[in-house]
Write a protein that holds these residues in place. Structure first.
Motif, mmCIF file in Angstrom:
data_model
loop_
_atom_site.group_PDB
_atom_site.id
_atom_site.type_symbol
_atom_site.label_atom_id
_atom_site.label_comp_id
_atom_site.label_asym_id
_atom_site.label_seq_id
_atom_site.Cartn_x
_atom_site.Cartn_y
_atom_site.Cartn_z
ATOM 1 N N GLU A 6 0.747 -1.141 0.057
ATOM 2 C CA GLU A 6 0.284 -0.132 0.107
ATOM 3 C C GLU A 6 0.603 0.968 -0.168
ATOM 4 O OE1 GLU A 6 -1.946 -3.218 2.642
ATOM 5 O OE2 GLU A 6 -0.209 -1.860 2.637
ATOM 6 N N SER A 7 0.340 2.399 -0.118
ATOM 7 C CA SER A 7 0.995 3.699 -1.025
ATOM 8 C C SER A 7 0.574 4.989 -0.366
ATOM 9 C CB SER A 7 2.263 3.757 -2.047
ATOM 10 O OG SER A 7 1.488 3.338 -2.696
ATOM 11 N N LEU A 20 -4.982 6.730 -2.152
ATOM 12 C CA LEU A 20 -4.017 4.872 -1.977
ATOM 13 C C LEU A 20 -3.908 4.116 -3.254
ATOM 14 C CD1 LEU A 20 -6.096 4.500 1.797
ATOM 15 C CD2 LEU A 20 -3.457 6.401 1.262
ATOM 16 N N THR A 106 -0.910 1.860 4.922
ATOM 17 C CA THR A 106 -0.201 2.945 5.006
ATOM 18 C C THR A 106 -0.610 4.418 5.745
ATOM 19 O OG1 THR A 106 0.039 5.003 3.040
ATOM 20 C CG2 THR A 106 -1.787 3.635 2.795
#
Length: 112
Positions: A6-7, A20, A106
């Motif tokens: 995830e980022s 996201l 994240t």
């Protein structure tokens, strides 16, 4: 073993937006995928789901503000978050439904 990365999290003021992204190590075209979140001291909850045939479902708390989308060709799941509020502060995770192993998540922090 599916790895999920995830980022896109960060710090934002109330009313702001974030997008996201989640990239999977394997193809998820035929699976229902979703975004989940866990706020401090609370249980992890489902935020949004996207089925393989394009249907989407949202938690009542985010309806009208969050939009989930998927690009199966890129093995990537997205969550567009608008009109963020401090109550949205949490670590956000993506996963299939039902969930398997969790990634790192994240962090999303919304200040008032």
């Amino acid at each position: 073993q599916v790895n999920l990365v995830e980022s896109g999290g960060g710090w934002v003021q109330a009313g702001g937006s974030l997008r996201l992204s989640c990239t999977a190590s394997v193809q998820f075209a035929g699976r229902t995928m979703g975004w989940y979140r866990q706020a401090p001291g609370k249980q992890r909850e489902s935020v949004a789901l996207a089925t393989a045939n394009g249907e989407t479902r949202y938690a009542d708390s985010v309806k009208g503000r969050f939009t989930i989308s998927r690009d199966s060709s890129r093995r990537t799941l997205y969550l567009q978050m608008n009109s963020l509020s401090p109550e949205d502060t949490a670590v956000y995770y993506c996963n299939k439904k039902p969930p398997g192993s969790w990634g790192q998540g994240t962090q999303v922090t919304v200040s008032s």
